[in-house]
Design a protein around this motif. Structure first.
Motif, PDB file in Angstrom:
ATOM      1  N   TRP A 252      -0.923  -1.861  -9.953  1.00 23.80           N
ATOM      2  CA  TRP A 252      -0.114  -0.794 -10.250  1.00 23.80           C
ATOM      3  C   TRP A 252      -0.872   0.299 -11.335  1.00 23.80           C
ATOM      4  CZ3 TRP A 252       2.972   0.016  -6.571  1.00 23.80           C
ATOM      5  CH2 TRP A 252       3.514  -0.829  -6.038  1.00 23.80           C
ATOM      6  N   VAL A 253      -1.564  -0.312 -12.206  1.00 22.59           N
ATOM      7  CA  VAL A 253      -2.411   0.625 -13.157  1.00 22.59           C
ATOM      8  C   VAL A 253      -3.412   1.552 -12.362  1.00 22.59           C
ATOM      9  CG1 VAL A 253      -4.205   0.544 -14.763  1.00 22.59           C
ATOM     10  CG2 VAL A 253      -2.059  -1.008 -15.201  1.00 22.59           C
ATOM     11  N   TYR A 254      -3.863   0.969 -11.287  1.00 24.34           N
ATOM     12  CA  TYR A 254      -4.951   1.531 -10.345  1.00 24.34           C
ATOM     13  C   TYR A 254      -4.191   2.670  -9.805  1.00 24.34           C
ATOM     14  CZ  TYR A 254      -8.630   1.888  -6.836  1.00 24.34           C
ATOM     15  OH  TYR A 254      -9.712   2.350  -6.044  1.00 24.34           O
ATOM     16  N   ALA A 255      -2.829   2.437  -9.437  1.00 21.88           N
ATOM     17  CA  ALA A 255      -2.350   3.589  -8.535  1.00 21.88           C
ATOM     18  C   ALA A 255      -1.895   4.574  -9.777  1.00 21.88           C
ATOM     19  CB  ALA A 255      -0.969   3.048  -8.011  1.00 21.88           C
ATOM     20  N   ALA A 256      -1.450   4.226 -10.895  1.00 23.69           N
ATOM     21  CA  ALA A 256      -1.081   5.193 -11.677  1.00 23.69           C
ATOM     22  C   ALA A 256      -2.209   6.046 -12.232  1.00 23.69           C
ATOM     23  CB  ALA A 256      -0.391   4.675 -13.010  1.00 23.69           C
ATOM     24  N   LEU A 257      -3.479   5.241 -12.447  1.00 18.15           N
ATOM     25  CA  LEU A 257      -4.719   6.174 -12.815  1.00 18.15           C
ATOM     26  C   LEU A 257      -4.976   7.058 -11.723  1.00 18.15           C
ATOM     27  CD1 LEU A 257      -7.017   3.387 -14.486  1.00 18.15           C
ATOM     28  CD2 LEU A 257      -5.752   5.407 -15.560  1.00 18.15           C
ATOM     29  N   TRP A 258      -5.003   6.794 -10.477  1.00 18.54           N
ATOM     30  CA  TRP A 258      -5.279   7.803  -9.613  1.00 18.54           C
ATOM     31  C   TRP A 258      -4.286   9.080  -9.411  1.00 18.54           C
ATOM     32  CZ3 TRP A 258      -9.008   9.320  -6.828  1.00 18.54           C
ATOM     33  CH2 TRP A 258      -9.842   8.372  -6.147  1.00 18.54           C
ATOM     34  N   GLY A 259      -3.043   8.536  -9.879  1.00 17.56           N
ATOM     35  CA  GLY A 259      -1.975   9.760  -9.920  1.00 17.56           C
ATOM     36  C   GLY A 259      -2.394  10.611 -11.033  1.00 17.56           C
ATOM     37  N   LEU A 260      -2.700  10.198 -12.255  1.00 16.40           N
ATOM     38  CA  LEU A 260      -3.254  10.852 -13.047  1.00 16.40           C
ATOM     39  C   LEU A 260      -4.486  11.994 -12.910  1.00 16.40           C
ATOM     40  CD1 LEU A 260      -2.739   8.657 -16.287  1.00 16.40           C
ATOM     41  CD2 LEU A 260      -1.412  10.545 -15.687  1.00 16.40           C
ATOM     42  N   LEU A 261      -5.307  11.308 -12.341  1.00 11.88           N
ATOM     43  CA  LEU A 261      -6.567  12.096 -11.911  1.00 11.88           C
ATOM     44  C   LEU A 261      -6.208  13.019 -10.793  1.00 11.88           C
ATOM     45  CD1 LEU A 261      -9.588  11.801 -12.566  1.00 11.88           C
ATOM     46  CD2 LEU A 261      -9.915  10.498 -10.604  1.00 11.88           C
ATOM     47  N   ILE A 262      -5.427  12.843 -10.039  1.00  9.04           N
ATOM     48  CA  ILE A 262      -5.080  13.703  -8.968  1.00  9.04           C
ATOM     49  C   ILE A 262      -4.149  14.987  -9.394  1.00  9.04           C
ATOM     50  CG2 ILE A 262      -4.053  14.165  -6.593  1.00  9.04           C
ATOM     51  CD1 ILE A 262      -4.722  11.282  -5.924  1.00  9.04           C
ATOM     52  N   ALA A 263      -3.463  14.852 -10.320  1.00 11.67           N
ATOM     53  CA  ALA A 263      -2.223  15.689 -10.572  1.00 11.67           C
ATOM     54  C   ALA A 263      -3.031  17.230 -11.008  1.00 11.67           C
ATOM     55  CB  ALA A 263      -1.713  15.517 -11.923  1.00 11.67           C
ATOM     56  N   PRO A 264      -4.079  17.460 -11.790  1.00  9.24           N
ATOM     57  CA  PRO A 264      -4.764  18.687 -11.613  1.00  9.24           C
ATOM     58  C   PRO A 264      -4.855  19.457 -10.649  1.00  9.24           C
ATOM     59  CG  PRO A 264      -5.632  17.232 -13.583  1.00  9.24           C
ATOM     60  CD  PRO A 264      -4.922  16.332 -12.549  1.00  9.24           C
ATOM     61  N   MET A 265      -5.491  18.713  -9.500  1.00 10.17           N
ATOM     62  CA  MET A 265      -5.910  19.130  -8.247  1.00 10.17           C
ATOM     63  C   MET A 265      -4.510  19.564  -7.646  1.00 10.17           C
ATOM     64  SD  MET A 265      -8.013  17.099  -5.218  1.00 10.17           S
ATOM     65  CE  MET A 265      -8.877  18.104  -4.023  1.00 10.17           C
ATOM     66  N   LEU A 266      -3.613  18.935  -7.757  1.00 10.38           N
ATOM     67  CA  LEU A 266      -2.218  19.340  -7.098  1.00 10.38           C
ATOM     68  C   LEU A 266      -1.468  20.751  -7.842  1.00 10.38           C
ATOM     69  CD1 LEU A 266      -0.333  16.030  -6.412  1.00 10.38           C
ATOM     70  CD2 LEU A 266      -2.123  17.221  -4.985  1.00 10.38           C
TER      71      LEU A 266
ATOM     72  N   MET B 115       0.923  -1.284  -0.002  1.00  8.77           N
ATOM     73  CA  MET B 115       0.124   0.082   0.068  1.00  8.77           C
ATOM     74  C   MET B 115       0.771   1.169   0.006  1.00  8.77           C
ATOM     75  SD  MET B 115      -2.586   1.614   2.768  1.00  8.77           S
ATOM     76  CE  MET B 115      -1.303   2.838   3.055  1.00  8.77           C
ATOM     77  N   ALA B 116       2.028   1.159   0.722  1.00  9.95           N
ATOM     78  CA  ALA B 116       2.752   2.370   0.914  1.00  9.95           C
ATOM     79  C   ALA B 116       3.646   2.629  -0.485  1.00  9.95           C
ATOM     80  CB  ALA B 116       3.905   2.217   2.192  1.00  9.95           C
ATOM     81  N   LEU B 117       3.875   1.524  -1.111  1.00 13.17           N
ATOM     82  CA  LEU B 117       4.468   1.850  -2.444  1.00 13.17           C
ATOM     83  C   LEU B 117       3.572   2.327  -3.319  1.00 13.17           C
ATOM     84  CD1 LEU B 117       6.445  -1.416  -2.485  1.00 13.17           C
ATOM     85  CD2 LEU B 117       7.670   0.708  -2.584  1.00 13.17           C
ATOM     86  N   ALA B 118       2.402   1.770  -3.447  1.00  9.42           N
ATOM     87  CA  ALA B 118       1.322   2.500  -4.195  1.00  9.42           C
ATOM     88  C   ALA B 118       1.132   3.808  -4.070  1.00  9.42           C
ATOM     89  CB  ALA B 118       0.195   1.705  -4.175  1.00  9.42           C
ATOM     90  N   VAL B 119       1.162   4.324  -2.908  1.00 13.44           N
ATOM     91  CA  VAL B 119       0.876   5.698  -2.440  1.00 13.44           C
ATOM     92  C   VAL B 119       1.985   6.617  -2.882  1.00 13.44           C
ATOM     93  CG1 VAL B 119       0.824   7.275  -0.554  1.00 13.44           C
ATOM     94  CG2 VAL B 119      -0.605   5.308  -0.486  1.00 13.44           C
ATOM     95  N   ALA B 120       3.234   5.826  -2.748  1.00 17.50           N
ATOM     96  CA  ALA B 120       4.356   6.544  -3.262  1.00 17.50           C
ATOM     97  C   ALA B 120       4.503   6.756  -4.946  1.00 17.50           C
ATOM     98  CB  ALA B 120       5.654   5.696  -2.872  1.00 17.50           C
ATOM     99  N   ALA B 121       3.967   5.478  -5.645  1.00 16.45           N
ATOM    100  CA  ALA B 121       3.837   5.614  -6.960  1.00 16.45           C
ATOM    101  C   ALA B 121       2.983   6.781  -7.512  1.00 16.45           C
ATOM    102  CB  ALA B 121       3.623   4.200  -7.560  1.00 16.45           C
ATOM    103  N   THR B 122       1.670   6.757  -6.741  1.00 14.71           N
ATOM    104  CA  THR B 122       0.721   7.904  -7.136  1.00 14.71           C
ATOM    105  C   THR B 122       1.302   9.329  -7.186  1.00 14.71           C
ATOM    106  OG1 THR B 122      -0.932   6.366  -6.547  1.00 14.71           O
ATOM    107  CG2 THR B 122      -1.682   8.797  -6.455  1.00 14.71           C
ATOM    108  N   GLY B 123       2.133   9.500  -5.849  1.00 12.71           N
ATOM    109  CA  GLY B 123       2.516  10.765  -5.694  1.00 12.71           C
ATOM    110  C   GLY B 123       3.718  11.219  -6.707  1.00 12.71           C
ATOM    111  N   LEU B 124       4.430  10.230  -6.994  1.00 13.06           N
ATOM    112  CA  LEU B 124       5.502  10.488  -8.295  1.00 13.06           C
ATOM    113  C   LEU B 124       4.769  10.608  -9.539  1.00 13.06           C
ATOM    114  CD1 LEU B 124       8.171   7.784  -7.527  1.00 13.06           C
ATOM    115  CD2 LEU B 124       8.437  10.260  -7.205  1.00 13.06           C
ATOM    116  N   VAL B 125       3.670  10.009  -9.913  1.00 12.16           N
ATOM    117  CA  VAL B 125       2.843  10.353 -11.147  1.00 12.16           C
ATOM    118  C   VAL B 125       2.287  11.701 -11.008  1.00 12.16           C
ATOM    119  CG1 VAL B 125       1.299   9.535 -12.499  1.00 12.16           C
ATOM    120  CG2 VAL B 125       2.617   7.687 -11.682  1.00 12.16           C
ATOM    121  N   SER B 126       1.528  12.096  -9.637  1.00 10.84           N
ATOM    122  CA  SER B 126       0.930  13.050  -9.695  1.00 10.84           C
ATOM    123  C   SER B 126       1.813  14.392  -9.924  1.00 10.84           C
ATOM    124  CB  SER B 126       0.083  13.313  -8.518  1.00 10.84           C
ATOM    125  OG  SER B 126      -0.848  12.400  -8.284  1.00 10.84           O
TER     126      SER B 126
END
Length: 243
Positions: free
Chosen positions: A96-110, A35-46
């Protein structure tokens, strides 16, 4: 002879309990590590996407954001079935695709928070999320109260809130409605976090969690709750700042 037998049985029981506790500890540690690795991956993508205005515009100002949203919902529904019934490679792919999709979706908010000079709210939201998630997950792990009865209510509450969020985003675009729904999402997904943690622990106790795919399944569930909490806590901070 009877005393020896009783002592032997007690020693075997203690050994079995220790083995179960150690196995459960390793299993839950694997879940939280994934879970922590997925959060980190999402953060990097975002943060990578948020640093590129053209990419942000491509997501925020086109139908792509709804495609990403639909993809996240679809994976949230179908991925657990694939994770448990498919191969380990398929489980990793879905996760990992799930984590990446979340990263893309959150990016405009950040990007919007950074552009408004409110980047500190991003870090504040993350730490609030970590504290809320950690405390509720710990409670779900340690409580002796059976939380399984909450499942039906939490599903209905989640569906209702999802509909309210979509309707407000498309038709009303009300800041007050967004504040109310985000506040309710935080409450509901705090409860979801405790419920999922107990469920994951119970799967191990029942012998249904015994391999890497099981750990990925648990991480998938908890990751979804964590990132949902983060998004809505950040939204609450943003609305409060604007007012």
């Amino acid at each position: 002879m009877n005393d020896f037998r009783r002592n032997y049985d007690a020693a075997v029981a203690r050994t079995g309990t220790v083995a179960i506790d150690e196995g459960l500890r390793r299993y839950m540690l694997g879940v939280y590590n994934y879970m922590a690795l997925a959060v980190a991956a999402t953060g990097l993508v975002s943060f990578f996407v948020a640093s590129n205005p053209a990419m942000v515009q491509a997501i925020a100002l086109t139908p792509l954001k709804w495609v990403l949203f639909a993809g996240i919902l679809g994976l949230g529904f179908f991925a657990p079935r694939v994770i448990y019934s498919g191969s380990t490679a398929a489980a990793h792919g879905m996760f990992w695709v799930y984590a990446a999709l979340w990263g893309l979706l959150i990016a405009p908010m950040l990007f919007a928070f950074k552009a408004a000079g409110a980047a500190v709210d991003i870090y504040r939201a993350f730490f609030i999320t970590a504290a809320a998630f950690g405390s509720m997950s710990l409670w779900g792990y340690t409580t002796r109260r059976d939380l399984s009865g909450m499942g039906g209510f939490l599903v209905m509450a989640t569906v209702g809130l999802l509909i309210a969020i979509i309707v407000n985003a498309i038709f009303f675009k009300s800041g007050m409605a967004s504040l109310v729904t985000s506040s309710l999402v935080v409450l509901v997904f705090s409860a979801v976090t405790a419920y999922e943690t107990q469920m994951i622990k119970s799967l191990y106790a029942e012998g249904a969690a015994s391999n890497e795919r099981s750990a990925i399944f648990g991480a998938f569930a908890l990751y979804g709750s964590f990132v949902t909490l983060f998004v809505h806590i950040l939204n609450i901070l943003g609305i409060m700042r604007s007012e």
